[in-house]
Each structure stands twice: as C-alpha cells, then as structure tokens.
Scaffold this motif. Structure first.
Motif, mmCIF file in Angstrom:
data_model
loop_
_atom_site.group_PDB
_atom_site.id
_atom_site.type_symbol
_atom_site.label_atom_id
_atom_site.label_comp_id
_atom_site.label_asym_id
_atom_site.label_seq_id
_atom_site.Cartn_x
_atom_site.Cartn_y
_atom_site.Cartn_z
ATOM 1 N N SER A 25 -13.142 2.793 6.363
ATOM 2 C CA SER A 25 -14.478 3.152 6.589
ATOM 3 C C SER A 25 -14.844 4.551 5.779
ATOM 4 C CB SER A 25 -14.877 3.363 8.095
ATOM 5 O OG SER A 25 -13.872 4.151 8.562
ATOM 6 N N GLU A 46 -12.018 -0.147 15.727
ATOM 7 C CA GLU A 46 -12.875 -0.062 14.736
ATOM 8 C C GLU A 46 -12.620 -1.108 13.878
ATOM 9 O OE1 GLU A 46 -11.683 3.157 12.153
ATOM 10 O OE2 GLU A 46 -12.629 2.241 10.370
ATOM 11 N N HIS A 76 -16.256 -4.013 13.059
ATOM 12 C CA HIS A 76 -16.804 -4.375 11.991
ATOM 13 C C HIS A 76 -17.893 -5.366 12.204
ATOM 14 C CE1 HIS A 76 -16.719 -6.133 7.924
ATOM 15 N NE2 HIS A 76 -16.463 -7.241 8.307
ATOM 16 N N SER A 128 -21.509 0.571 12.603
ATOM 17 C CA SER A 128 -20.917 0.408 11.347
ATOM 18 C C SER A 128 -21.196 1.216 10.100
ATOM 19 C CB SER A 128 -21.357 -1.076 10.944
ATOM 20 O OG SER A 128 -21.833 -1.110 9.594
ATOM 21 N N GLU A 180 -11.580 6.468 17.972
ATOM 22 C CA GLU A 180 -12.987 6.151 17.511
ATOM 23 C C GLU A 180 -12.662 5.834 16.035
ATOM 24 O OE1 GLU A 180 -15.493 9.352 18.032
ATOM 25 O OE2 GLU A 180 -14.681 10.597 16.749
ATOM 26 N N PRO A 181 -13.929 5.018 15.654
ATOM 27 C CA PRO A 181 -13.873 4.733 13.993
ATOM 28 C C PRO A 181 -13.931 6.070 13.243
ATOM 29 C CG PRO A 181 -15.595 3.353 15.146
ATOM 30 C CD PRO A 181 -14.989 4.326 15.845
#
Lengths: 567, 276
Positions: A538, A207, A211, A269, A247-248
C-alpha cells in the motif's frame, strides 16, 4: 432490519483444561448477508469464538458455557458439529491439514458423502461448487499437485457445497503467500456479493483482509469484545495500535505526515482513500525526511556461485544461481512455493550436494564438509519449532548439539546458560519444553542452534503465524543478534518483514535468480512482484498516488521513521 | 525424493478399468481357495491364471520390486523353517516315505517332504499376484468405498484411505526433521554405533510423533466439521456401478474358486497325493 443468524447473549466459555474463561460476556449479533471481520492478538479468544459458532467448542474441545448462543434462531446447545455444519461452512487455516480427500473432487464432495446424498446429485453439486470458486479444471488433481492457494480453493468449495448460508473463515490467510492471500480475499468478496451469504472472517492480518470491503470489524481482547465498528471508523479511532494490531501501512504513513485521518475520507483502502486534503502534507513529510543512506558494501561471508541442482537431473530445481551474503548482513530470500527457496537453504547446509557450482564461506570451499561440520558455522532454524524440539527439558534441548559434539560438561553448562540468557529463556531453563508458548519454543529452537556459535543463521519463515506483538518481539530479538554481528538469511513471503528488516532481497523464480536488490525496490517492480507471488504494498500505491518519485525512496523513508516511532 | 513404492499409477490396462469391488472380491476368493487347497493340479491352474492376469495388468516392475524381494526372502525363510521344525511333515501327510538323501540326525530329504514344500511355495505364488494387483491397480480413492461395500465399516475404511492420503506428507516431514537433526549432530548413518543410533532415532521420532499427532487432531476436526460419522451409511463420490465386465470377472472368480474347492475335497482330503 435483516434477520439475525448468529446471536451471542451474555455468552461466556471456559475450556475444561483452563482455569479461567476464554470468552467473557459476549454480546454480538450478526445479521443475514453481513460480512464481518474479527481481529485480536493471539490468545485473545477470537479462535474460540469461531469454535463456539461451528461447534468445535465444546464438542471437539470440551468446555462449559453460560449465556445463550443462537444459530439461525435456534439455541446451539442442542446441536452437534454435524448439525451446525448444515448452517455453517468452515474454512480453517492450514489448507493442507484439512484436505481429507485423495482428489479435489472427493474433498469437495466430503460433506455430501457424509450426508448420504445420492451419487448423481453429488456429482452435479460438486461441479457447481467447483465452478463457483473457478476451480473446475482441477477436479482430478491430488493434494500433492496443488499449491497452498489451490488447496484453499478446494476447501472453500467443500464449505460451499453443503449449501450452508454462513461461511466462517478461521485465519484463512495464515499459510498463504501474499499473492494467494489477496486472491482468497477477493474470492471471498465475490462469493459474498454474488450469493448473499453471511461471511465471518477471523484473522489478524488486517491490511490484507481490508483489501476488500467489510461491513464491521469486531476487536477482541482478553476474551471480551472491545470494539464493534465499521472499518473506516475503527481505523480512525486509534484503537488498533492500542490493542497491538497493525494498522494498514498507508494509514501509518498518513499519520506520520500529520494528515487528518477521518472516516469521511474512507481510509480503508489505499486505492480509494480521498487524498485531496493530505497530498501536500505527505509530499512535505517525504521531503523533510532524510534521503536513505547508501548501504555500505559488506565484505562477503558466504558466496554461492553457479549453483545448479535437481532431485531429478532432467528437472533442475535451481539453475545457475549465484549470490553472496555479506558479513553482518540481513538477506531475505523470496519466491513462490517451489521456486527453490528451501532447496537453496538445504544446499547451503549440505543436506544435498549441488550438481554443479560452489559454495564458499570466508573464501573457503565447503563442498567437502559434512552436514555436521557445516552446522558449526551455519545454523538452520525450521519454520515449525515442533519439528526441531526433541528433548523433554529446555536445558537438555539447547545442550543437545554440544553433547553430540562431545564438548566437556563444564563448558556445555556455561555456553547453554549464556545462550539462554541471550534468548531471554534463562528463567525457564529447567522447564519442560512442552510448557513453553509458541514464541518461546521458536526461541528455544534458535537457542539450540545459537549455542553452536554459527556465523550465519538461516531462518525459514521466522514470524509465520505470529501476531503483531510476537512478530515484533521475534524481530527485535533477531535484530539484537544481528547488531552483535550475526549474519541472517531469512526465507520469507512476509512483505512487511522484508521491507522493515531486510537489507537486501533475492527473488527466485523457477529455479533462477530473478532479482537482487533492496526490498523497497523489489516490491516496487511489478514484474518481479508477480513472478515471486508477492503484491504491491500500500506504501508504493500511496507514493504513486501523490506523485512521489521514485516510489521506493518514499517507502524506505517511511520504514526508517516507522522504526524510530516503534522504539 | 523417496521412490514411489506401492503407489497407484493408471496404466489403463483392463485390470485397472475393473471396479475396485470386483478386484477386492476376486482377490479374496482367490486367496481363500489358494490357502485352503493343497491340490497341486488346482494350484498350478490357478498360478497360470494369476500370472496371466498380472501380465495383462502391465504394472511396472519398479513399483513392486521391493515388496517382491521381501516376499521372496520371507518365503525362503518359511521353507527353511518348515524343514527345520517338521522335516517329516510330508511323510505324515502322504503316508509313504521315499528317502532321497540322509542329512544328519532326524533330518533326511524325502520326496514327500519336497512335494509338500513345493505345494506351500505354490500357494504363495498363487496368492501374491492378486494381492499386489489389488494394492497397485486399484485407485486409492476406490479403496475405501470398495472395502465399505464388502461390509467393512466406513469409518475404518476411511481411516485406511486417510492414512494413504498422508503417507507422502509424513515421509516429507521425516526427511525434513532428520536432516535438521543431523545438523545438530544427531547422526543416523552407519558411522555411529548401534546403541547411539537407536538413541538418535528416538530424538527424531519424538518430533515426528508429535507432528503427526498434531496433524491427526487437525484432520479429525476437519472431518467432524464436514459431518463425518453423522449417519450410519454414507454415499461415495467414487463409487461406480458394476459393469458387465465386472459381473463376468466376479462370476469367473466364484466359479474357479468353487471348482477348486470341489476338486480339492472330492476325495475327502485337502492334499493331492501322487504317491499312492
């Protein structure tokens, strides 16, 4: 088609000390000017891949290979580490360990010195490289004066200075706080855009790296390449979860809400992902989730009141800090380096005496207790397990504290065996400590403290440098201890850890307590986040973009569903 | 925090501004001359020069106090040992015997012995200040390049400089390891019996040694990745050309030590003999 700079062809590598190859049948081509991210769990071989490129394997870590690896079109077989360093500038993890100069300027100049570059030219090139990473004002600083991020900048300039067309980053974020990590990712991105260098980043903190844009992500598992895709496609493939890479978080949230995650919406993003199709779904999901229960007030176990301390009385490290830890609570202490996080744990353990203020446990003042007496009730686990392990055999290691306290042998045996069982180390009890993996060693150090039956456990960065699977294992273990009533104080930079497991976070800044609140609220407070060298998650950004208020409530609900999904 | 022992701090004296090579050469010449010569007159002159240069350098007393005490203790022991093992050394050297006081058995105090031991003390006093100055008033980064310039292999020179780079880190690591160990009941204080203490020390040294080895491995990888040892010669970021002042100081040091050696050996003996 651009010209290939790194080409692996049916490449297999086996370390001399290993019975099996660490890399198998690697076919991979990286072109000039590309920016490539290599991910994989620990032990997958991703670091070995980096070592083969910069020559550490086989020249520093001996081993055998088959197949061909070409660097800038030439077979790497005939090149040593030094020749390769003309093409590849390497930045390793732990900027401290690779800082070889006595000042920033000398460290940057190191490659030039070894190449015998004349003095005048060297000065000019050092200044250019320092300017490129925006670090010109620090040329005379010594490593002790620099923060982790600043050391990283120095090492990066040292990689640039030789003019290598390829930059290789081996876990560049591993020992940086979130703020410095993000700055590093942005710096790498700027270097890539402005100079057109080829960039390779080996990192498991996906993650953070995402960015900024990357061209391709390569996933390695058990020595093989299992995916080689543009980021948006990889994120939508579901492959990451399968391979044990986190994962993000905004992506997980979108999945939980039932959004269709496709490469077209640009999921890389959270700032730029197209939310048109799923804002409604996310809001509905948020409303369908139960509001977070108010956490019940716990009876205070450890109380610090008005603590002031400084090695040099003129420069206090801590000023008038008060905090309390409830019985059975999980408290995180955050703050940038030098904010006083580790000092506070050292004061609690009695390694230093506060110049004013009191520390009470169960209402009893601890100021007259020795380090050893406090250790019976407060356990301290250092970040690096190798700093704590002092016996060759696991059983002796765990027994050490009891032996030193003169506990009868039969009782020692019972307590050690019981603790080893709790920590999942019983099968290894007669093993040498050196044969344990990093995660097991970490557990061994926790066991060696637990055996003293403390009421509180203080852990310094318990998950640092561990991949997602080991992170989960460690935290599951700590949660089990917590559910049995153990109070935990976690000193950490890790925002995921704080969010997912912390019940409360205390933020220190310049020796004072800046904030004391739930992690979700702390991480949503822009001022606190900046002071503590964290950054906005996020999830907070996602909540803002879909217009959910308050943002931290969205984050808390996410964490609870996330935990349900994990178990 | 551990006190900054033997560490460099730039107080900007003329001595600090001299090139590292100059200081090294001057120190070496002075030590050789001081070690060889037993000529009291020369030694006295050298002592005056040595002390005045030390005074000019303004090195704070704190930075070398501990080392100075060590040297004083050592030289006192040395004096005692000389007297115990060869009480007639002075008589042998100077060829006369003026007894001042009979102590016991073969031990008696003679003017010759006193004079001889005074000379030994003087030699210490001459050599110690330049040695301290080289250590305290040379910028650490200039250390390695100076050694390299007077002929020490750059790999050895760099190893020395890297050691200095990592000393503070290892000190910090030691403090961390030992406090954590204390919490587990590994006591290093005087409350513990000596045998136990030695054993406990080992329990701290093991992780410290392992951590240091880990560090060395990392640093050597970092060195190689940046081309260390690639060529037989390397250049130095911190090398400065010698200035006029440096040339003057070196010339002065050469002259003085040459003069000392000439005067010392003029009459064929290293010793200045006031007794004949």
């Amino acid at each position: 088609m651009k010209k290939p700079v790194i080409e692996f062809d049916q490449f297999t590598f086996q370390y001399r000390a290993q019975s099996e190859p660490t890399l198998r049948d690697i076919n991979l081509t990286i072109h000039e000017g590309e920016k490539v991210l290599i991910v994989g769990p620990s032990g997958s071989g991703k670091s070995t891949l980096a070592h083969c490129i910069n020559g550490l394997a086989p020249h520093f870590y001996p081993g055998e290979h088959s197949g061909v690896l070409k660097i800038m079109g030439a077979d790497s077989k005939g090149m040593g580490i030094a020749e390769l360093s003309d093409f590849i500038g390497t930045v390793m993890q732990d900027p401290d360990g690779q800082f070889v100069g006595l000042t920033v300027a000398e460290d940057i100049a190191f490659k030039l010195e070894n190449d015998g570059v004349p003095h005048a030219e060297m000065i000019r090139r050092v200044q250019e490289a320092a300017a490129e990473v925006e670090f010109s004002d620090f040329l005379d600083a010594s490593p002790q004066e620099l923060s982790g991020g600043q050391k990283q900048k120095t090492t990066l300039a040292g990689g640039l200075v030789g003019g290598a067309p390829i930059l290789l980053f081996d876990e560049p974020l591993a020992s940086l706080d979130p703020h410095a990590g993000r700055a590093t990712v942005e710096l790498i991105d700027r270097l890539h855009r402005e100079s057109g260098r080829t960039i390779m980043i080996v990192e498991h903190r996906l993650e953070e790296v995402l960015h900024c844009p990357v061209d391709r992500i390569i996933v390695i598992e058990e020595g093989r390449i299992v995916a080689d895709l543009p980021p948006d496609e990889l994120l939508c493939s579901g492959l990451l979860r399968e391979k044990g890479i986190r994962e993000p978080l905004h992506l997980s949230a979108m999945r939980y809400a039932g959004c269709a995650v496709t490469p077209e919406i640009g999921p890389r993003s959270v700032e730029s992902v197209d939310l048109e199709g799923c804002t409604e779904q996310l809001i509905r999901w948020h409303e369908a989730n139960l509001a977070s229960p108010k956490s019940d007030v716990k009876q205070p176990l450890l109380e610090l009141e008005g603590i002031t301390f400084g090695y040099d009385p003129a420069k206090p490290v801590l000023q008038d800090v008060s905090l309390s830890v409830g019985r059975g609570e999980i408290l995180c202490i955050a703050g940038r380096n030098g904010a006083g996080k580790s000092t506070i744990s050292r004061l609690i353990c009695g390694f230093h005496k506060p110049s004013s203020g009191s520390i009470r446990l169960n209402g009893r003042d601890l100021s007259r207790d020795t380090i050893r007496e406090r250790a019976d009730v407060i356990g301290f686990v250092m970040q690096n397990p190798n700093h704590m392990l002092s016996k060759p055999l696991l059983y002796d290691e765990v027994a050490l504290g009891l032996v030193n306290r003169g506990v009868p042998e039969a009782e020692i045996r019972d307590r050690v065996n019981e603790t080893l069982r709790v920590c999942g180390l019983y099968p290894f009890r007669s093993w040498p400590v050196s044969a344990l993996s990093y995660g097991q060693k970490k557990r061994a150090t926790i066991a060696s403290i637990l055996v003293l039956r403390p009421e509180i456990l203080i852990l310094d960065e318990p998950t640092a440098g561990q991949d997602f699977r080991h992170y989960n294992e460690m935290m599951k273990f700590l949660m089990e201890l917590n559910s049995q009533g153990m109070t935990l104080i976690l000193i950490t930079h890790d925002m995921h850890l704080m969010l997912e497991y912390g019940q409360r976070t205390v933020v220190l800044a310049e020796g004072r307590k800046l904030a004391d609140d739930t992690p979700a609220r702390i991480l949503g407070n822009a001022q606190v986040v900046e002071e503590a060298h964290l950054h906005e998650t996020s999830l907070h950004i996602l909540a803002r973009r879909i217009g959910v208020q308050p943002e931290d409530e969205f984050v808390s609900r996410f964490i609870r569903s996330d935990r349900r999904m994990m178990n | 925090m551990p006190p900054k022992l033997l560490s460099y701090s730039d107080v900007g004296s003329p001595v600090h501004r001299l090139n590292g090579v100059t200081k090294l050469i001057a120190f070496l010449l002075f030590s050789i001359a001081g070690m060889v010569s037993y000529d009291t007159r020369c030694l006295l002159v050298m002592l005056v020069i040595s002390l005045s240069v030390f005074y000019i350098s303004k090195v704070p007393f704190k930075q070398y106090s501990f080392v100075l005490y060590l040297i004083l203790i050592f030289s006192a022991l040395n004096q005692l040992a000389i007297f115990l093992f060869s009480p007639e050394q002075g008589v042998q050297i100077y060829g006369t015997r003026h007894e001042l006081l009979h102590i016991a058995g073969r031990y008696s105090l003679t003017s010759e012995q006193l004079f001889y031991q005074f000379n030994v003390l003087l030699k210490f006093a001459v050599v110690v200040p330049p040695a301290l100055l080289f250590l305290l008033a040379t910028e650490p980064s200039e250390f390695a390049s100076s050694l390299n310039r007077v002929g020490v292999s750059y790999k050895v020179a760099y190893a020395i400089s890297l050691t200095m780079r990592y000393i503070p880190d290892v000190q910090q690591e030691y403090v961390n390891i030992s406090t954590a160990a204390q919490a587990r009941g590994i006591d290093l204080s005087k409350k513990e019996k000596l045998g136990r203490r030695v054993k406990n020390m080992a329990a701290i040294l093991l992780p410290l040694v392992l951590a240091t080895l880990e560090r060395i491995e990392k640093v050597s990888a970092a060195l190689e990745l940046r081309g260390f040892g690639r060529k037989r010669k390397r250049t130095w970021y911190r090398s400065r050309p010698l200035t006029k002042r440096d040339t003057l100081v070196i010339a002065g040091a050469v002259l003085i030590s040459a003069a000392v050696l000439v005067i010392t050996f003029w009459d064929g003996s290293r010793f200045y003999n006031p007794f004949v």
